[in-house]
Design an enzyme around this catalytic site. Structure first.
Site, mmCIF file in Angstrom:
data_model
loop_
_atom_site.group_PDB
_atom_site.id
_atom_site.type_symbol
_atom_site.label_atom_id
_atom_site.label_comp_id
_atom_site.label_asym_id
_atom_site.label_seq_id
_atom_site.Cartn_x
_atom_site.Cartn_y
_atom_site.Cartn_z
ATOM 1 C CG ASP A 137 8.371 -29.386 -26.684
ATOM 2 O OD1 ASP A 137 7.169 -28.409 -26.516
ATOM 3 O OD2 ASP A 137 9.009 -29.823 -26.129
HETATM 4 C C1 BGC Z 1 6.825 -30.804 -23.296
HETATM 5 C C2 BGC Z 1 5.495 -31.583 -24.000
HETATM 6 C C3 BGC Z 1 4.580 -31.524 -23.766
HETATM 7 C C4 BGC Z 1 4.640 -30.536 -23.932
HETATM 8 C C5 BGC Z 1 2.839 -29.560 -23.798
HETATM 9 C C6 BGC Z 1 6.647 -29.239 -23.273
HETATM 10 O O1 BGC Z 1 6.688 -28.499 -22.425
HETATM 11 O O2 BGC Z 1 8.256 -30.534 -23.747
HETATM 12 O O3 BGC Z 1 7.043 -32.425 -24.250
HETATM 13 O O4 BGC Z 1 3.893 -32.026 -24.960
HETATM 14 O O5 BGC Z 1 4.956 -29.196 -23.029
HETATM 15 O O6 BGC Z 1 2.251 -30.842 -22.646
#
Ligand code: BGC
Length: 762
Positions: free
Chosen positions: A229
């Site tokens: 993530d």
């Molecule tokens: C989120 C993800 C997301 C990623 C990219 C993170 O903060 O938890 O779900 O895909 O950011 O935006």
């Protein structure tokens, strides 16, 4: 790794390999031009394509794309084919917007209705979430666009999401929090899996060898790559060793250097790096087989978004006022009639191609009906009696009132949890006040996760749960209100009465860095059933404008082998006068189990479309997993011999037929009796029982000689207890120690000899 990929890996320098494992920008991987390795572009996800205009900047501006309904609404469709179709549309947009991998879907469980990202997740039930994810992933990937199954694993709250340690036992982890991931990984093979921010039992998911390598890659045979993530990596080399292939976002020069240095100084085995590089390259080249050109049909996708919304909306209550008829004047009350609440906050936020306005959609379908709009509540949670007074006046002058009720904007978002199950005071007072003057009051709810309906629901005539309905959902609401569409969604999550009733209430959201999943597998309906807690609306519930009869239930056999499974069939008839769709649910109840199990669990479902008077037969296969549970000592899913009820249901509490079948376990499980096993455990084990049965009598006789078990046969040693009751749950070794004087050899030797006999029986 294929030979071609291996050959490319062999040509790469250490620095190139380390660089490939870290993003080049927020949304791209690192290309290696010298070797013809292109970059790929990834974008959020999950219910639309959030393609930022400039991948090299952190600017959030994204290009217009269709904002489909969010996962709560999708899940309430219970329609895997429809999700497949939505997946294809998402892929078409990804292709047009130059996106190789879409960051979704999310299959985390809804442990509490307060979870900030619940709107992005499907359900409280892992079976349902897994099936829906398979539909969506297959749809997207069928067009040559990748997915990222997220957030692996146990990311069920936003509070301290970057650091909290989820303290969860192994069985619960597998049965509740991993099962949907497992299904999706094994069946749909998502190109990438995104690890979660949080820790599980003390280790960051990004550094969790057991989760990333042992379970995902080894046990589930996952062949894609694991992406972090955004910002979830702490110690890069540790995460690589644990199985985290790609760190995002980039660039992160010091991480690249740390990886290369670790190989050079011998602290990182280069084969681990090569494996990650091979996995990333496999997906990069696969992605590039689909040219990212052209445009997408925004108008068609808008229509599809409307269809999906209409299938996911759930009619919760209806005293007959819906569908609306013989109405001349409607009071349309509530901000969200003009400012639709149709998606949540955070990384999933889509720049919609167009957004329909509920009021306008209602108006365009209102022939000879006059609509009068008033605001009802402000754009925040402040209290305004004058808005309520105005609404009451308008409602009292109309034939019916439609209250469009949505929480304040930003209530539901990534990054923080919801503070309350209940709507703001303004909204509740508004509903209650309007229903006092207008008996034909219909409440249309928009929310990502259920809101408490309190006692306001008693006096309203109808309630339609229309979720975060996406950019085209407003038309679906109007169509349902006027009966142009017969509602067919059913709840994929329970609506509780009070937050105090919810499974994790005393373990939410955690403290001092930890959150204990003390309720174990008992989340959602499993919890409410186990504790006989009354709920507002149960899992699987939803009304229709027609009625359905379930008849002729049958099983393929009443005794079956676990590996063969069982097919359950039932005839469904539309007994009303309108065409409609029914969602049939199959739950399994185990009569007897050595480990605690929920009362029943969803293991199959189907949605059928029926004309008035029409009957269709529904066949649903239940496989091995429908009867199995995860045993933490065998470290595997096992079944047990015995009777199982197959419940054919219209909701988790509306069981239409119960059939029973006997399962024969075909597993040859190793014996797990050991030095601490109790007499009961020996007797429960088929091999242990053979050895234990003669001993049991001796132990019992000896106990009788020593202690009397009731006053009448007092032998002078009565201590007011049934000693055998105590012995039965004591380790056999301790029982032997108590009765040492009657044994021919020391207690330890006696037990060793029994364990030896046992192993000879295996
Ligand atoms: C989120 C993800 C997301 C990623 C990219 C993170 O903060 O938890 O779900 O895909 O950011 O935006």
């Amino acid at each position: 790794m294929s030979e071609n990929i291996q050959a490319i890996v062999n040509k790469m320098t250490l620095e190139e390999k380390a660089a490939l494992c870290t993003g080049a920008s927020a949304w791209t991987t690192t290309p290696v031009e010298r070797l013809g390795i292109p970059e790929i572009v990834v974008s959020d996800g999950p219910h639309g394509v959030r393609r930022v205009a400039d991948v090299n900047s952190m600017n959030m501006n994204s290009r217009p794309a269709t904002c489909f309904p969010t996962a709560s609404c999708l899940a309430s469709t219970w329609d895997t084919d429809l999700l497949h179709t939505m997946g294809e549309a998402l892929a078409e947009e990804a292709i047009a917007l130059n996106v190789d991998v879409l960051l979704g879907p999310g299959v985390n469980m809804k442990r509490s209705p307060l979870g900030g990202r619940n709107f992005e997740y499907f359900s409280e039930d892992p079976y349902l979430a897994g099936e829906l994810a398979v539909g969506l992933i297959n749809g997207i990937q069928s067009k040559g666009v990748g997915t990222s199954l997220k957030h692996y694993a146990a990311n069920n709250q936003e509070f301290h999401r970057l650091s909290i340690s989820v303290e969860v036992d192994e069985r619960t982890l597998h049965e509740t929090y991993l099962a949907a991931f497992e299904k999706a990984v094994k069946v749909a093979k998502p190109w990438t899996v995104m690890c979660a921010y949080n820790k599980v039992n003390g280790d960051y998911c990004s550094e969790h060898h057991k989760l990333l390598t042992e379970i995902l890659k080894n046990d589930w045979k996952y062949e894609g790559f694991v992406v972090s993530d955004w910002g979830a990596v702490h110690e890069r080399v540790t995460s690589l060793v644990a199985g985290l292939d790609l760190e995002m976002p980039g660039p992160q020069e010091r991480r690249v250097k740390a990886v290369a240095d670790a190989v050079r100084n011998g602290t990182l085995d280069e084969s681990i790096l090569d494996d990650s590089v091979g996995r990333i390259l496999g997906i990069v080249f696969k992605a590039k087989k689909t040219p990212k050109t052209g445009s997408f049909d925004a108008a068609q996708h808008h229509i599809l978004a409307e269809k999906i919304a209409s299938e996911g909306m759930v009619l919760l209550k209806n005293n007959g006022v819906l569908p609306l008829k013989d109405i001349q004047q409607i009071a349309v009350i509530g901000q969200s009639a003009m400012h639709p609440y149709y998606q949540g906050g955070g990384s999933s936020h889509i720049n919609a191609t167009q957004v329909d306005i509920p009021f306008k959609e209602l108006q365009s379908r209102s022939e000879n009906v006059e609509l009068a709009y008033v605001e009802g509540y402000a754009n925040d949670d402040s209290f305004h009696q004058e808005l309520i007074d105005e609404a009451v006046k308008t409602a009292s002058e109309a034939d019916a009132a439609i209250l469009y009720i949505a929480p304040p904007p930003s209530w539901e978002s990534e990054g923080y949890d919801r503070q309350s199950l209940d709507l703001p005071k303004q909204h509740i007072t508004l509903i209650k006040s309007v229903t006092k003057v207008q008996p034909n009051t219909v409440v249309v709810l928009n929310n990502g996760a259920p809101v408490g309906v309190g006692d306001w629901i008693d006096d309203v005539a109808a309630v339609l749960e229309s979720w975060m309905m996406g950019q085209a959902g407003s038309a679906a609401i109007a169509d349902i209100l006027y009966g142009r569409i017969n509602p067919s969604g059913k709840l994929a999550e329970t609506i509780p009465h009070r937050i105090e009733d919810t499974p994790p209430f005393l373990n939410w959201p955690g403290e001092t860095g930890k959150v204990f999943y003390g309720e174990r597998m008992f989340i959602g309906y499993r919890y409410y059933e186990a504790k006989s807690i009354d709920v507002q609306y149960p899992f699987g519930y939803g009304l229709s404008y027609t009625s359905f009869q379930y008849s002729n239930p049958r099983l393929s056999s009443t005794s079956f082998k676990d590996k063969d499974g069982l097919t359950v069939s039932v005839d469904i008839t539309n007994t009303g006068s309108l065409a409609g769709k029914e969602i049939i649910q199959i739950y399994v109840h185990d009569h007897e189990s050595t480990l605690i199990r929920p009362e029943k669990e969803l293991k199959g479902f189907a949605k059928v479309d029926l004309q008035p008077g029409e009957t269709k037969t529904v066949d649903i296969h239940l496989d091995f997993r429908a009867f199995a549970f995860y045993h933490p000592i065998y470290k595997d899913w096992i079944t047990e011999n015995g009777a199982y009820d197959i419940l054919i249901a219209a909701s988790s509490i509306d069981i239409r037929h119960t059939l029973t079948a006997n399962l024969e376990c075909t597993l040859h499980l190793p014996c797990i009796l050991d030095k601490e096993s109790t007499i009961r455990e020996w007797m429960d084990d088929p091999r242990g029982k053979i050895i234990m049965t003669p001993m049991f009598e001796q132990i019992q006789n000896q106990a009788r000689r020593t202690f009397a078990s009731d006053e009448s046969e007092d032998n002078g040693n009565n201590i007011g207890m049934d000693v055998m009751d105590m012995f039965t749950d004591m380790p056999l070794l301790s029982v032997f120690a108590f009765q040492q004087s009657a044994l021919t050899m020391p207690a330890e030797e006696m037990l060793d000899s029994l364990l030896n006999q046992l192993h000879n029986l295996e």
